[in-house]
Design a protein around this motif. Structure first.
Motif, short mmCIF file in Angstrom:
data_model
loop_
_atom_site.label_atom_id
_atom_site.label_comp_id
_atom_site.label_asym_id
_atom_site.label_seq_id
_atom_site.Cartn_x
_atom_site.Cartn_y
_atom_site.Cartn_z
N THR A 163 57.05 56.05 135.25
CA THR A 163 58.04 57.22 134.59
C THR A 163 58.55 56.28 133.10
O THR A 163 58.56 57.13 132.19
CB THR A 163 59.00 57.36 135.27
OG1 THR A 163 58.60 57.95 136.53
CG2 THR A 163 60.15 58.33 134.61
N ASN B 221 57.61 57.48 129.27
CA ASN B 221 58.84 58.02 128.60
C ASN B 221 58.85 57.19 127.16
O ASN B 221 59.36 57.72 126.29
CB ASN B 221 60.09 57.69 129.21
CG ASN B 221 60.36 58.95 130.30
OD1 ASN B 221 59.76 60.19 130.01
ND2 ASN B 221 61.17 58.75 131.04
N ASN C 66 56.34 58.97 125.18
CA ASN C 66 56.75 60.16 124.82
C ASN C 66 57.75 59.80 123.45
O ASN C 66 57.81 60.65 122.52
CB ASN C 66 57.65 60.90 125.76
CG ASN C 66 56.74 61.56 126.72
OD1 ASN C 66 55.51 61.57 126.55
ND2 ASN C 66 57.23 62.15 127.78
N PRO D 223 61.88 62.97 127.13
CA PRO D 223 61.68 62.12 128.20
C PRO D 223 61.54 63.20 129.70
O PRO D 223 62.01 64.34 129.72
CB PRO D 223 62.94 61.42 128.41
CG PRO D 223 63.99 62.16 127.64
CD PRO D 223 63.23 63.03 126.54
N TYR E 103 57.49 63.06 136.87
CA TYR E 103 56.03 62.34 136.88
C TYR E 103 55.22 61.99 138.08
O TYR E 103 54.10 62.23 137.76
CB TYR E 103 56.66 60.79 136.48
CG TYR E 103 55.85 59.78 136.06
CD1 TYR E 103 54.63 59.70 135.18
CD2 TYR E 103 55.27 58.84 137.13
CE1 TYR E 103 53.59 59.01 134.96
CE2 TYR E 103 54.13 58.16 136.99
CZ TYR E 103 53.43 58.16 135.96
OH TYR E 103 52.26 57.31 135.95
#
Length: 229
Positions: free
Chosen positions: A155, A159, A162, A169, A175
């Motif tokens: 995760t 993020n 991203n 996020p 996720y």
């Protein structure tokens, strides 16, 4: 004294060799991963990381955790399956007819325990149940924890990527439902299940002289190592 120490090392040589090999390969992975990470950072104009920064990063943790969880899932499933399922001729299996958890006499528990049996094998109730299933419980626990760590680290990595692309996020739950998580997970699961299945099948017809994972060379294909005793 030196003879006693040498004897102790010999008695635990299999565990010690694999522990050393594990540590060396983990260190090797961290070094190779660091070079790969820094090369990618330089390509994109980002800052490079020190070794310590890399091994404590989510990028390194997710790679390690996804391998650990698949390995322990393999052991968990194999231990559970071999209680109830057999493969005729494989030394990885009990012989046909021995399916199930076995009798107290066969398992040397309760009144059938030996003087040198583990203490919890001599009692009844929850302690006996826990000890009787402790190997499966341990493998399952490590699998679940490492899978959870893989999800958390994945995760964080997602993020971070991203943020670089101006995307919002995602949560831990999102996720776990993502293609990236399941791609990482399933590619490891299938390789581990293939390895176990191949070991079970190949060991019916192939031999390795002197290995505890093989039947004696002259034992017929149809018999397991247990039946040949």
């Amino acid at each position: 004294m030196r003879t006693q120490q040498s004897g102790r090392v010999k008695d635990h040589a299999l565990s010690l060799v694999f522990a050393a090999a594990f540590i060396l390969t983990l260190i090797g992975q961290s070094i190779a991963g660091l070079f790969d990470h820094n090369e990618d950072q330089l390509t994109h104009g980002g800052p490079v990381s020190s070794w310590w920064e890399f091994v404590t990063s989510s990028e390194f943790v997710v790679d390690v955790a996804e391998n650990w969880q698949s390995e322990y899932l393999q052991f968990f499933l194999f231990i559970l399956a071999t209680v109830w399922l057999v493969q005729r001729g494989s030394p990885e299996s009990k012989k046909t007819g021995d399916e199930g958890v076995g009798s107290d006499e066969d398992q040397l528990i309760g009144e059938h325990a030996r003087d040198d049996s583990p203490a919890w094998a001599k009692v009844r109730g929850f302690r006996l149940w826990l000890f009787s299933n402790s190997l499966l419980i341990m493998m399952g626990t490590i699998f679940v924890l490492s899978w959870f760590v893989q999800g958390l680290a994945g995760t964080t990595v997602t993020n971070s990527e991203n943020a670089l692309h101006g995307e919002p996020p995602i949560s831990f739950g999102e996720y776990l439902l993502s293609a990236d998580f399941w791609n990482r997970t399933l590619q490891n699961w299938q390789s581990e299940l293939l390895a176990v299945g191949s070991m079970v099948a190949y060991s019916i017809f192939l031999r390795q002289r002197g290995s505890a994972e093989s039947k004696p060379v002259g034992v017929p294909h149809r018999l397991s190592a247990i039946e040949s005793d």
